[in-house]
Motif scaffolding. Structure first.
Motif, PDB file in Angstrom:
ATOM      1  N   ALA A 110      19.710  13.851 -16.874  1.00 15.13           N
ATOM      2  CA  ALA A 110      20.183  12.684 -17.638  1.00 15.13           C
ATOM      3  C   ALA A 110      18.986  11.933 -18.229  1.00 15.13           C
ATOM      4  O   ALA A 110      19.038  11.469 -19.385  1.00 15.13           O
ATOM      5  CB  ALA A 110      21.003  11.761 -16.733  1.00 15.13           C
ATOM      6  N   GLY A 111      17.897  11.830 -17.455  1.00 10.55           N
ATOM      7  CA  GLY A 111      16.689  11.161 -17.941  1.00 10.55           C
ATOM      8  C   GLY A 111      16.090  11.881 -19.138  1.00 10.55           C
ATOM      9  O   GLY A 111      15.668  11.239 -20.104  1.00 10.55           O
ATOM     10  N   VAL A 112      16.069  13.217 -19.083  1.00 18.06           N
ATOM     11  CA  VAL A 112      15.524  14.006 -20.194  1.00 18.06           C
ATOM     12  C   VAL A 112      16.375  13.783 -21.453  1.00 18.06           C
ATOM     13  O   VAL A 112      15.841  13.590 -22.563  1.00 18.06           O
ATOM     14  CB  VAL A 112      15.470  15.510 -19.824  1.00 18.06           C
ATOM     15  CG1 VAL A 112      15.199  16.369 -21.054  1.00 18.06           C
ATOM     16  CG2 VAL A 112      14.400  15.747 -18.768  1.00 18.06           C
ATOM     17  N   LEU A 113      17.703  13.785 -21.281  1.00 15.07           N
ATOM     18  CA  LEU A 113      18.588  13.557 -22.440  1.00 15.07           C
ATOM     19  C   LEU A 113      18.360  12.155 -23.022  1.00 15.07           C
ATOM     20  O   LEU A 113      18.324  11.968 -24.242  1.00 15.07           O
ATOM     21  CB  LEU A 113      20.052  13.735 -22.024  1.00 15.07           C
ATOM     22  CG  LEU A 113      20.471  15.170 -21.677  1.00 15.07           C
ATOM     23  CD1 LEU A 113      21.895  15.207 -21.143  1.00 15.07           C
ATOM     24  CD2 LEU A 113      20.347  16.071 -22.915  1.00 15.07           C
ATOM     25  N   ALA A 114      18.196  11.179 -22.116  1.00 16.01           N
ATOM     26  CA  ALA A 114      17.989   9.800 -22.580  1.00 16.01           C
ATOM     27  C   ALA A 114      16.657   9.670 -23.316  1.00 16.01           C
ATOM     28  O   ALA A 114      16.575   9.003 -24.365  1.00 16.01           O
ATOM     29  CB  ALA A 114      18.040   8.847 -21.392  1.00 16.01           C
ATOM     30  N   VAL A 115      15.624  10.300 -22.791  1.00 14.67           N
ATOM     31  CA  VAL A 115      14.318  10.263 -23.476  1.00 14.67           C
ATOM     32  C   VAL A 115      14.435  10.968 -24.826  1.00 14.67           C
ATOM     33  O   VAL A 115      13.857  10.518 -25.833  1.00 14.67           O
ATOM     34  CB  VAL A 115      13.219  10.925 -22.604  1.00 14.67           C
ATOM     35  CG1 VAL A 115      11.924  11.080 -23.387  1.00 14.67           C
ATOM     36  CG2 VAL A 115      12.957  10.080 -21.365  1.00 14.67           C
ATOM     37  N   VAL A 138      12.056   7.087 -15.556  1.00 12.88           N
ATOM     38  CA  VAL A 138      11.261   6.562 -14.439  1.00 12.88           C
ATOM     39  C   VAL A 138      12.114   6.519 -13.165  1.00 12.88           C
ATOM     40  O   VAL A 138      11.655   6.907 -12.082  1.00 12.88           O
ATOM     41  CB  VAL A 138      10.699   5.151 -14.779  1.00 12.88           C
ATOM     42  CG1 VAL A 138      10.154   4.471 -13.535  1.00 12.88           C
ATOM     43  CG2 VAL A 138       9.608   5.275 -15.830  1.00 12.88           C
ATOM     44  N   ALA A 139      13.380   6.072 -13.297  1.00 11.47           N
ATOM     45  CA  ALA A 139      14.281   6.038 -12.132  1.00 11.47           C
ATOM     46  C   ALA A 139      14.458   7.450 -11.577  1.00 11.47           C
ATOM     47  O   ALA A 139      14.417   7.666 -10.349  1.00 11.47           O
ATOM     48  CB  ALA A 139      15.623   5.443 -12.530  1.00 11.47           C
ATOM     49  N   ALA A 140      14.645   8.419 -12.472  1.00 19.20           N
ATOM     50  CA  ALA A 140      14.804   9.812 -12.028  1.00 19.20           C
ATOM     51  C   ALA A 140      13.520  10.312 -11.369  1.00 19.20           C
ATOM     52  O   ALA A 140      13.564  11.022 -10.362  1.00 19.20           O
ATOM     53  CB  ALA A 140      15.168  10.702 -13.226  1.00 19.20           C
ATOM     54  N   LEU A 182      19.987  13.605 -12.093  1.00 16.73           N
ATOM     55  CA  LEU A 182      19.460  12.364 -12.662  1.00 16.73           C
ATOM     56  C   LEU A 182      18.313  12.677 -13.633  1.00 16.73           C
ATOM     57  O   LEU A 182      18.180  12.047 -14.691  1.00 16.73           O
ATOM     58  CB  LEU A 182      18.974  11.453 -11.528  1.00 16.73           C
ATOM     59  CG  LEU A 182      18.645  10.007 -11.897  1.00 16.73           C
ATOM     60  CD1 LEU A 182      19.848   9.311 -12.526  1.00 16.73           C
ATOM     61  CD2 LEU A 182      18.201   9.229 -10.653  1.00 16.73           C
ATOM     62  N   ALA A 183      17.488  13.669 -13.262  1.00 17.46           N
ATOM     63  CA  ALA A 183      16.371  14.055 -14.133  1.00 17.46           C
ATOM     64  C   ALA A 183      16.893  14.617 -15.459  1.00 17.46           C
ATOM     65  O   ALA A 183      16.332  14.314 -16.527  1.00 17.46           O
ATOM     66  CB  ALA A 183      15.489  15.092 -13.425  1.00 17.46           C
TER      67      ALA A 183
END
Lengths: 287, 106
Positions: free
Chosen positions: A77-82, A180-182, A74-75
């Protein structure tokens, strides 16, 4: 209280894991013990089942391992999204804007740190999917995931400070929302892993080449990351030089940027190497 | 003789699950029967190992009310079957090598 009831109470008290998975585990154990007690008597069933604290610790470690892998994915995915939000922010900036140098340096360092930490977390998470994990490895994966998320957030913040402009709020905030979710998932696993690793001990060293070899099914030589540092630094400096020259920078500018890149790689390795499981602390080497 | 085989628990569980699906207690009974009672594995340690195999996609599980009791039944996935075969091959090679060293007096 019968020996069986006492054993179940001890097992429940020793477990740190909460939620549905805890209820399932306790139900399976109770069913096992009651079936065994009906066949062999309570005392023998409890003896054969094993010490409650050992079984609970093994289960907690398993759950922490599983949750840390999901939190790491999830983290990433969060890094890619950011990263996507950051690109949207940069493209929304005025073409005439001139970024302030400190912000620009902070952006490039944070973005590369986020990429490296996310890659380390992804490799470790994939390698840990099937292995029996120690609490120290879970904590390391949590730290790598956390560093990746924080660095990605710092990169977007620096990009915002470097270039002014207007962009879609949805695009700019989608990445941070997922991050934030991650982050919440990472913090939840961290709490469980810290309870398990309360005994402390040296931080584990986990060279990424070992994880890569395990995933590829080949034996790679066990090279400590510190031995690869000169090669990695040289490659990063060469890449910075080539990128700058391709963007019509002068040779002098390109050399300066390559130097900054090299200093940043070595500084990050020294400062964050122990946190990311790439090198031991000096105090640990002495002991 | 009671051997401590905790490091081989995953392979042992895959082997008894290859026989047929079962709940935790059945699997522990199969381990005892097939080993003649010589494996010193605490029965409770089966459950963390089963959850680990499930995490790795080698095993699936579901609640079952088949014999009038609500129990979690485990079965091998296709990846689990391949892993069971690989584990068996690796163990044979390892035990043959140890046997060559330990079997003959110097």
């Amino acid at each position: 209280m019968s020996p069986l009831e006492r054993h179940l109470t001890e097992l429940s008290a020793a477990l740190h894991t909460r939620g549905r998975v805890r209820r399932r585990f306790l139900r399976e154990c109770e069913d096992h013990l009651r079936t065994a007690a009906a066949e062999r008597g309570e005392a023998e069933a409890v003896r054969a089942f094993g010490p409650a604290c050992e079984i609970a610790a093994a289960f907690d470690a398993e759950v922490a391992g599983r949750r840390s892998v999901w939190a790491a994915l999830l983290a990433v995915a969060g890094v890619l999204a950011v990263g996507g939000s950051t690109l949207a922010l940069i493209h929304a900036a005025s073409p005439a804007a001139t970024p302030a140098i400190p912000w620009a340096v902070a952006f490039f360092v944070a973005a590369q740190l986020a990429g490296v930490a996310a890659a380390l977390a992804l490799l470790q998470a994939l390698a840990m999917r099937r292995e029996q994990v120690a609490p120290g490895d879970v904590l390391l994966l949590v730290r790598r995931s956390g560093v990746a998320l924080l660095a990605a957030a710092a990169a977007e913040l620096s990009a915002g400070g470097a270039v002014a402009g207007k962009g879609s709020a949805l695009l700019l905030l989608a990445g941070p929302a997922l991050a934030v979710a991650a982050g919440v998932a990472v913090l939840r696993v961290r709490r469980l892993a810290r309870q398990l690793a309360a005994a402390g001990g040296a931080r584990p060293l986990r060279p990424p080449l070992e994880d890569l070899g395990m995933l590829a099914g080949v034996h790679l030589p066990a090279v400590e990351p510190s031995r690869l540092l000169p090669l990695v630094t040289a490659l990063a400096m060469a890449a910075a030089f080539v990128r700058d020259r391709a963007e019509q920078g002068t040779a002098g500018q390109a050399l300066l940027h390559a130097g900054v890149e090299g200093v940043a790689v070595v500084a990050c390795f020294i400062a964050l190497g122990p946190v990311l499981g790439l090198r031991r602390r000096v105090a640990e080497l002495a002991t | 003789m009671r051997a401590d085989l905790r490091g081989h628990l995953d392979g042992l569980l895959l082997a008894v699950l290859a026989e047929q699906p079962g709940h935790g207690y059945q699997l522990s009974q199969r381990l005892t029967r097939r080993s003649g009672g010589d494996l010193g594995v605490p029965e409770g340690s089966l459950y963390p190992a089963l959850h680990r195999l499930e995490r790795g996609g080698l095993v699936t599980s579901a609640w079952d009310d088949g014999d009038g009791r609500h129990r979690r039944v485990y079965r091998l996935t296709s990846a689990g079957r391949r892993a069971a075969e690989r584990s068996r091959r690796e163990w044979r090679a390892f035990s043959a090598a140890v046997d060559r060293v330990m079997g003959e007096p110097a």
